[in-house]
Each structure stands twice: as structure tokens, then as C-alpha cells.
Design a protein around this motif. Structure first.
Motif, PDB file in Angstrom:
ATOM      1  N   ARG A  10       0.840  -1.196   0.000  1.00 33.10           N
ATOM      2  CA  ARG A  10       0.000   0.000   0.000  1.00 33.10           C
ATOM      3  C   ARG A  10       0.877   1.248   0.000  1.00 33.10           C
ATOM      4  NH1 ARG A  10      -1.886  -3.004   3.799  1.00 33.10           N
ATOM      5  NH2 ARG A  10      -1.426  -1.648   5.570  1.00 33.10           N
TER       6      ARG A  10
ATOM      7  N   ILE B 234       0.464   5.190   1.026  1.00 38.21           N
ATOM      8  CA  ILE B 234      -0.431   6.107   1.740  1.00 38.21           C
ATOM      9  C   ILE B 234       0.234   7.481   1.747  1.00 38.21           C
ATOM     10  CG2 ILE B 234      -1.733   6.464   3.879  1.00 38.21           C
ATOM     11  CD1 ILE B 234      -1.022   3.440   4.468  1.00 38.21           C
TER      12      ILE B 234
ATOM     13  N   ALA C 256       4.933   6.649  14.291  1.00 44.64           N
ATOM     14  CA  ALA C 256       3.993   6.261  15.353  1.00 44.64           C
ATOM     15  C   ALA C 256       2.644   5.852  14.745  1.00 44.64           C
ATOM     16  CB  ALA C 256       3.822   7.406  16.353  1.00 44.64           C
ATOM     17  N   MET C 257       2.198   6.595  13.728  1.00 48.64           N
ATOM     18  CA  MET C 257       0.928   6.249  13.052  1.00 48.64           C
ATOM     19  C   MET C 257       1.019   4.865  12.413  1.00 48.64           C
ATOM     20  SD  MET C 257       0.123   9.817  11.062  1.00 48.64           S
ATOM     21  CE  MET C 257       0.325  11.385  11.912  1.00 48.64           C
TER      22      MET C 257
ATOM     23  N   GLN D 247       0.747   2.167  15.026  1.00 49.71           N
ATOM     24  CA  GLN D 247      -0.568   2.060  15.648  1.00 49.71           C
ATOM     25  C   GLN D 247      -1.689   1.721  14.677  1.00 49.71           C
ATOM     26  OE1 GLN D 247      -1.767   5.029  18.629  1.00 49.71           O
ATOM     27  NE2 GLN D 247       0.349   5.707  18.657  1.00 49.71           N
ATOM     28  N   LEU D 248      -1.539   2.094  13.421  1.00 46.30           N
ATOM     29  CA  LEU D 248      -2.689   1.934  12.523  1.00 46.30           C
ATOM     30  C   LEU D 248      -2.333   1.507  11.093  1.00 46.30           C
ATOM     31  CD1 LEU D 248      -5.868   2.522  12.197  1.00 46.30           C
ATOM     32  CD2 LEU D 248      -5.099   4.610  11.073  1.00 46.30           C
ATOM     33  N   LEU D 249      -1.331   2.145  10.504  1.00 45.58           N
ATOM     34  CA  LEU D 249      -1.181   2.029   9.055  1.00 45.58           C
ATOM     35  C   LEU D 249      -0.591   0.699   8.595  1.00 45.58           C
ATOM     36  CD1 LEU D 249       0.024   5.669   8.275  1.00 45.58           C
ATOM     37  CD2 LEU D 249      -2.288   4.766   8.198  1.00 45.58           C
TER      38      LEU D 249
ATOM     39  N   HIS E 221      -4.618   9.869   0.882  1.00 43.44           N
ATOM     40  CA  HIS E 221      -4.872   9.072  -0.314  1.00 43.44           C
ATOM     41  C   HIS E 221      -4.209   7.711  -0.163  1.00 43.44           C
ATOM     42  CE1 HIS E 221      -6.699  12.304  -2.560  1.00 43.44           C
ATOM     43  NE2 HIS E 221      -5.805  13.095  -2.006  1.00 43.44           N
TER      44      HIS E 221
ATOM     45  N   GLY F 242      -3.230   4.254  -2.032  1.00 39.52           N
ATOM     46  CA  GLY F 242      -3.068   3.599  -3.318  1.00 39.52           C
ATOM     47  C   GLY F 242      -2.366   2.266  -3.168  1.00 39.52           C
TER      48      GLY F 242
END
Lengths: 87, 87
Positions: free
Chosen positions: A43, A45, A63-64, A67-69, B40, B42
Motif C-alpha cells: 500500500r 499512503i 507512530a501512526m 498504531q494503525l497504518l 490518499h 493507493g
């Protein structure tokens, strides 16, 4: 605070089964595209983030990712601060 | 014939609704990450491909994008030949 444009690349960790990549490779072969090696699908982003500096931006985005990405068990991530975003 | 490493970036076309990006932005905000702009999401597709030259590799991969890797109605793609793949 400045807006920095960041790009996060999340890719399946090497050695872990990548069924999406295998499916794409098989589909390319069925379409007649020979000579294609192992395919990896990840992916991408992209977003602007406010931060004090480029380093601070990269740190927040890491950090993102944790935790999430990204899924830390199966995926690797790579953060690039590409530019101060246009004002 | 040489193996070239290629990288395909498939991104939602600007102006088209990107629900995955909006969901990521909302989730980041819920986690306390403020100051994040429009997100975004992708795909990043990486593989080696056999071709006569760098230009020929890019041309073949663009054909793959049009036929399989990208949705021409809603997505843009960008092909980069990053290097001759290691032998």
C-alpha cells in the motif's frame, strides 16, 4: 508548524506468503505477459501532516504506522517526507 | 534480455471519492493524531520483468497497467523502472 507531505510504503514482509502478489503474477501470465518475476503488492499512503520539522514529521508518521497504518506482524513500512506541502 | 526491477504506483484519481483515505484520516484523528490533511491510499506493485531495454520494460508494464493493474476509470498509474534487477 509547517505542513510536510509524507509518503508511507507498506509492504508484505519478505518471506511471508503474499497471496495477492501471487494472484497478480498468475493473472499477468494468463494475459500473455511472460518474464515476470515474483510480484509484491503493498500500500502507498500519501498525506500532509503538520509538524515542527522534517524529523518531527517522520517520527509522528512512524507512530501512526505502528498504531494503525501497518500490521507489525506481517508488514514492513517505510516513511518518506517528500517535501514541505504547498501552502 | 535483462531483468529490470519495476515499481508501479496506482493511486485514486484526484477528485474521485477516496473512501479508504477518508477512513484512514478519521481513524488517525480518533487515535489523537491531529494536523493530518487529506489522505490518499493507493497500491504499490513491485516486481522484476524481462525486457530488451529500460524503455521496453516501461512500455510492457504500462500495457500491464492498462489491462490489469489499474482501473482506468478511477485510478492513475505511474511506472518507474528502478534498476536492472540483481542477477
Amino acid at each position: 508548524m509547517t505542513d510536510f507531505q509524507v509518503e508511507v510504503r507498506v509492504t508484505p514482509r519478505r518471506g511471508i506468503l503474499d497471496p495477492q502478489g501471487s494472484a497478480v503474477r498468475g493473472a499477468l501470465r494468463s494475459l500473455g505477459f511472460a518474464g515476470v518475476g515474483e510480484v509484491h503488492v503493498g500500500r502507498l499512503i500519501v498525506f500532509p501532516v503538520e509538524a515542527e520539522s522534517e524529523d518531527a514529521a517522520a517520527e509522528r508518521v512512524e507512530a501512526m504506522c505502528r498504531q494503525l497504518l501497518a500490521n507489525p506482524v506481517t508488514e514492513d513500512f517505510d516513511v518518506r517526507v517528500t517535501a514541505p506541502a504547498a501552502a
